[in-house]
Motif scaffolding. Sequence first.
Motif, PDB file in Angstrom:
ATOM      1  N   ASN A  22       0.858  -1.184   0.000  1.00  0.00           N
ATOM      2  CA  ASN A  22       0.000   0.000   0.000  1.00  0.00           C
ATOM      3  C   ASN A  22       0.896   1.237   0.000  1.00  0.00           C
ATOM      4  O   ASN A  22       1.743   1.398   0.879  1.00  0.00           O
ATOM      5  CB  ASN A  22      -0.881  -0.038   1.250  1.00  0.00           C
ATOM      6  CG  ASN A  22      -1.773   1.181   1.455  1.00  0.00           C
ATOM      7  OD1 ASN A  22      -2.405   1.296   2.493  1.00  0.00           O
ATOM      8  ND2 ASN A  22      -1.857   2.092   0.510  1.00  0.00           N
ATOM      9  N   VAL A  23       0.700   2.109  -0.981  1.00  0.00           N
ATOM     10  CA  VAL A  23       1.432   3.368  -1.070  1.00  0.00           C
ATOM     11  C   VAL A  23       0.457   4.517  -0.849  1.00  0.00           C
ATOM     12  O   VAL A  23      -0.669   4.487  -1.347  1.00  0.00           O
ATOM     13  CB  VAL A  23       2.124   3.507  -2.446  1.00  0.00           C
ATOM     14  CG1 VAL A  23       2.663   4.911  -2.659  1.00  0.00           C
ATOM     15  CG2 VAL A  23       3.249   2.487  -2.563  1.00  0.00           C
ATOM     16  N   MET A  24       0.895   5.529  -0.095  1.00  0.00           N
ATOM     17  CA  MET A  24       0.060   6.712   0.145  1.00  0.00           C
ATOM     18  C   MET A  24       0.488   7.850  -0.764  1.00  0.00           C
ATOM     19  O   MET A  24       1.674   8.143  -0.892  1.00  0.00           O
ATOM     20  CB  MET A  24       0.157   7.153   1.602  1.00  0.00           C
ATOM     21  CG  MET A  24      -0.767   8.321   1.938  1.00  0.00           C
ATOM     22  SD  MET A  24      -0.805   8.725   3.702  1.00  0.00           S
ATOM     23  CE  MET A  24       0.794   9.542   3.892  1.00  0.00           C
ATOM     24  N   VAL A  25      -0.490   8.490  -1.385  1.00  0.00           N
ATOM     25  CA  VAL A  25      -0.262   9.614  -2.286  1.00  0.00           C
ATOM     26  C   VAL A  25      -0.891  10.856  -1.669  1.00  0.00           C
ATOM     27  O   VAL A  25      -2.006  10.788  -1.143  1.00  0.00           O
ATOM     28  CB  VAL A  25      -0.864   9.341  -3.684  1.00  0.00           C
ATOM     29  CG1 VAL A  25      -0.604  10.504  -4.627  1.00  0.00           C
ATOM     30  CG2 VAL A  25      -0.307   8.046  -4.260  1.00  0.00           C
ATOM     31  N   THR A  26      -0.206  11.973  -1.724  1.00  0.00           N
ATOM     32  CA  THR A  26      -0.735  13.196  -1.118  1.00  0.00           C
ATOM     33  C   THR A  26      -0.869  14.332  -2.133  1.00  0.00           C
ATOM     34  O   THR A  26      -0.866  15.508  -1.773  1.00  0.00           O
ATOM     35  CB  THR A  26       0.156  13.647   0.053  1.00  0.00           C
ATOM     36  OG1 THR A  26       1.508  13.783  -0.408  1.00  0.00           O
ATOM     37  CG2 THR A  26       0.117  12.641   1.188  1.00  0.00           C
ATOM     38  N   SER A  27      -0.994  13.968  -3.397  1.00  0.00           N
ATOM     39  CA  SER A  27      -1.253  14.945  -4.459  1.00  0.00           C
ATOM     40  C   SER A  27      -1.821  14.151  -5.642  1.00  0.00           C
ATOM     41  O   SER A  27      -2.227  12.998  -5.479  1.00  0.00           O
ATOM     42  CB  SER A  27       0.034  15.674  -4.854  1.00  0.00           C
ATOM     43  OG  SER A  27       0.928  14.792  -5.502  1.00  0.00           O
ATOM     44  N   HIS A  28      -1.819  14.746  -6.808  1.00  0.00           N
ATOM     45  CA  HIS A  28      -2.320  14.035  -7.993  1.00  0.00           C
ATOM     46  C   HIS A  28      -1.265  13.113  -8.600  1.00  0.00           C
ATOM     47  O   HIS A  28      -1.557  12.359  -9.532  1.00  0.00           O
ATOM     48  CB  HIS A  28      -2.808  15.035  -9.048  1.00  0.00           C
ATOM     49  CG  HIS A  28      -4.112  15.682  -8.703  1.00  0.00           C
ATOM     50  ND1 HIS A  28      -5.280  14.972  -8.570  1.00  0.00           N
ATOM     51  CD2 HIS A  28      -4.418  16.976  -8.446  1.00  0.00           C
ATOM     52  CE1 HIS A  28      -6.269  15.798  -8.267  1.00  0.00           C
ATOM     53  NE2 HIS A  28      -5.774  17.016  -8.179  1.00  0.00           N
ATOM     54  N   TYR A  71      -4.961   7.855   0.000  1.00  0.00           N
ATOM     55  CA  TYR A  71      -4.687   9.285  -0.129  1.00  0.00           C
ATOM     56  C   TYR A  71      -4.590  10.028   1.201  1.00  0.00           C
ATOM     57  O   TYR A  71      -4.440  11.251   1.208  1.00  0.00           O
ATOM     58  CB  TYR A  71      -5.732   9.924  -1.055  1.00  0.00           C
ATOM     59  CG  TYR A  71      -5.443   9.598  -2.501  1.00  0.00           C
ATOM     60  CD1 TYR A  71      -4.763  10.494  -3.309  1.00  0.00           C
ATOM     61  CD2 TYR A  71      -5.790   8.366  -3.037  1.00  0.00           C
ATOM     62  CE1 TYR A  71      -4.450  10.186  -4.628  1.00  0.00           C
ATOM     63  CE2 TYR A  71      -5.483   8.038  -4.354  1.00  0.00           C
ATOM     64  CZ  TYR A  71      -4.814   8.953  -5.145  1.00  0.00           C
ATOM     65  OH  TYR A  71      -4.491   8.639  -6.439  1.00  0.00           O
ATOM     66  N   GLY A  72      -4.621   9.315   2.314  1.00  0.00           N
ATOM     67  CA  GLY A  72      -4.379   9.917   3.612  1.00  0.00           C
ATOM     68  C   GLY A  72      -5.196  11.174   3.852  1.00  0.00           C
ATOM     69  O   GLY A  72      -6.395  11.219   3.590  1.00  0.00           O
ATOM     70  N   PRO A  73      -4.542  12.256   4.329  1.00  0.00           N
ATOM     71  CA  PRO A  73      -5.269  13.494   4.632  1.00  0.00           C
ATOM     72  C   PRO A  73      -5.586  14.355   3.416  1.00  0.00           C
ATOM     73  O   PRO A  73      -6.285  15.369   3.539  1.00  0.00           O
ATOM     74  CB  PRO A  73      -4.298  14.234   5.567  1.00  0.00           C
ATOM     75  CG  PRO A  73      -2.949  13.766   5.139  1.00  0.00           C
ATOM     76  CD  PRO A  73      -3.131  12.321   4.739  1.00  0.00           C
ATOM     77  N   TYR A  74      -5.104  13.980   2.245  1.00  0.00           N
ATOM     78  CA  TYR A  74      -5.253  14.814   1.051  1.00  0.00           C
ATOM     79  C   TYR A  74      -6.715  15.168   0.735  1.00  0.00           C
ATOM     80  O   TYR A  74      -7.030  16.349   0.517  1.00  0.00           O
ATOM     81  CB  TYR A  74      -4.585  14.124  -0.138  1.00  0.00           C
ATOM     82  CG  TYR A  74      -4.631  14.907  -1.433  1.00  0.00           C
ATOM     83  CD1 TYR A  74      -4.004  16.143  -1.545  1.00  0.00           C
ATOM     84  CD2 TYR A  74      -5.279  14.394  -2.548  1.00  0.00           C
ATOM     85  CE1 TYR A  74      -4.033  16.857  -2.743  1.00  0.00           C
ATOM     86  CE2 TYR A  74      -5.312  15.096  -3.742  1.00  0.00           C
ATOM     87  CZ  TYR A  74      -4.695  16.324  -3.833  1.00  0.00           C
ATOM     88  OH  TYR A  74      -4.734  17.027  -5.021  1.00  0.00           O
ATOM     89  N   PRO A  75      -7.657  14.205   0.722  1.00  0.00           N
ATOM     90  CA  PRO A  75      -9.050  14.573   0.422  1.00  0.00           C
ATOM     91  C   PRO A  75      -9.635  15.560   1.436  1.00  0.00           C
ATOM     92  O   PRO A  75     -10.334  16.504   1.051  1.00  0.00           O
ATOM     93  CB  PRO A  75      -9.787  13.228   0.466  1.00  0.00           C
ATOM     94  CG  PRO A  75      -8.733  12.219   0.164  1.00  0.00           C
ATOM     95  CD  PRO A  75      -7.502  12.740   0.831  1.00  0.00           C
ATOM     96  N   TYR A  76      -9.335  15.361   2.715  1.00  0.00           N
ATOM     97  CA  TYR A  76      -9.849  16.275   3.746  1.00  0.00           C
ATOM     98  C   TYR A  76      -9.293  17.680   3.546  1.00  0.00           C
ATOM     99  O   TYR A  76     -10.035  18.672   3.593  1.00  0.00           O
ATOM    100  CB  TYR A  76      -9.484  15.757   5.135  1.00  0.00           C
ATOM    101  CG  TYR A  76      -9.922  16.678   6.263  1.00  0.00           C
ATOM    102  CD1 TYR A  76     -11.217  16.609   6.767  1.00  0.00           C
ATOM    103  CD2 TYR A  76      -9.046  17.615   6.810  1.00  0.00           C
ATOM    104  CE1 TYR A  76     -11.634  17.463   7.782  1.00  0.00           C
ATOM    105  CE2 TYR A  76      -9.450  18.472   7.819  1.00  0.00           C
ATOM    106  CZ  TYR A  76     -10.744  18.387   8.307  1.00  0.00           C
ATOM    107  OH  TYR A  76     -11.152  19.236   9.305  1.00  0.00           O
ATOM    108  N   LEU A  77      -8.002  17.786   3.311  1.00  0.00           N
ATOM    109  CA  LEU A  77      -7.378  19.096   3.124  1.00  0.00           C
ATOM    110  C   LEU A  77      -7.938  19.808   1.897  1.00  0.00           C
ATOM    111  O   LEU A  77      -8.194  21.023   1.929  1.00  0.00           O
ATOM    112  CB  LEU A  77      -5.854  18.937   2.995  1.00  0.00           C
ATOM    113  CG  LEU A  77      -5.132  18.467   4.270  1.00  0.00           C
ATOM    114  CD1 LEU A  77      -3.681  18.114   3.954  1.00  0.00           C
ATOM    115  CD2 LEU A  77      -5.197  19.542   5.345  1.00  0.00           C
ATOM    116  N   GLN A  78      -8.160  19.057   0.825  1.00  0.00           N
ATOM    117  CA  GLN A  78      -8.727  19.648  -0.387  1.00  0.00           C
ATOM    118  C   GLN A  78     -10.161  20.109  -0.140  1.00  0.00           C
ATOM    119  O   GLN A  78     -10.565  21.191  -0.586  1.00  0.00           O
ATOM    120  CB  GLN A  78      -8.690  18.632  -1.530  1.00  0.00           C
ATOM    121  CG  GLN A  78      -7.301  18.305  -2.037  1.00  0.00           C
ATOM    122  CD  GLN A  78      -6.650  19.492  -2.733  1.00  0.00           C
ATOM    123  OE1 GLN A  78      -5.759  20.135  -2.197  1.00  0.00           O
ATOM    124  NE2 GLN A  78      -7.095  19.788  -3.934  1.00  0.00           N
TER     125      GLN A  78
END
Length: 257
Positions: free
Chosen positions: A211-217, A234-241
């Motif tokens: 499992n790899v986490m991505v924090t952008s596109h 995608y970790g916190p990325y969706p929440y931050l967006q």
Amino acid sequence: MSTQQEKAAMFHQFHTKGNPLILVNVWDAGSALAIQFAGAEAIATGSWSVAAAHGEQDGEAMPFQLVLDNLARITASVDLPVTIDIEGGYGRFASEVKGNVSQVIHHGAVGINIEDQLPSGAGLYAVEEQCLRLSAAREAAEQAGIPLFINARTDIFLQNAPERHNHALLEEALIRSKAYAEAGASGLFVPGLQNLQLIQELCERSSLPVNVMVTSHEPSPKQLAGLGVARVSYGPYPYLQAMEYLKELGQSILSGN
């Protein structure tokens, strides 16, 4: 509607090397419903986002009962398999982990993330101690009759700056991958790892799906699929967006535009 056992079995099957499960991490029932509507195969929480949405800090500062209550609302709201990030298991000792995992299963989850970072946030559990904790989680699942997907997170890469990621860290991750698999883990989660060559080698050599986490596109799920990744989150990325969009919307409304 599928049973919890059926959802758990289905969730395992979604982890295919080269055809990764894509998880857009959510934080509550409303965001889970939105992601289900978007066409997701499964729902995953992210501890940072859940904590932030409830006015708490990450790092097990959010009361575990609130974590469970939030999980119960999510599993009651969606039809998809749900996996929950329980950070370090909300307990140092194996007995505590076992009890907490039992409660998570009782509240409808079919998967967990559990990390090897020490509660202080500095350093990792020794491999032997983390294996005891993972074995306890597996024992809780077996007693509940649920084939829980235990996503064993190692913070080896997260605790080292990307420019320091090298083959020595990769070998350490592979040692942990092998030990964690023997202790009952279902997958290996490596947040912080961004080097595509190292990701590919890890996927080739790990016995656990990665499992790899991505924090952008970027990198895209398609790129990661080509490297052999089995799960992309995608970790916190969706929440931050989402919060950034909400701020912009609020400013526009409040300014009268």
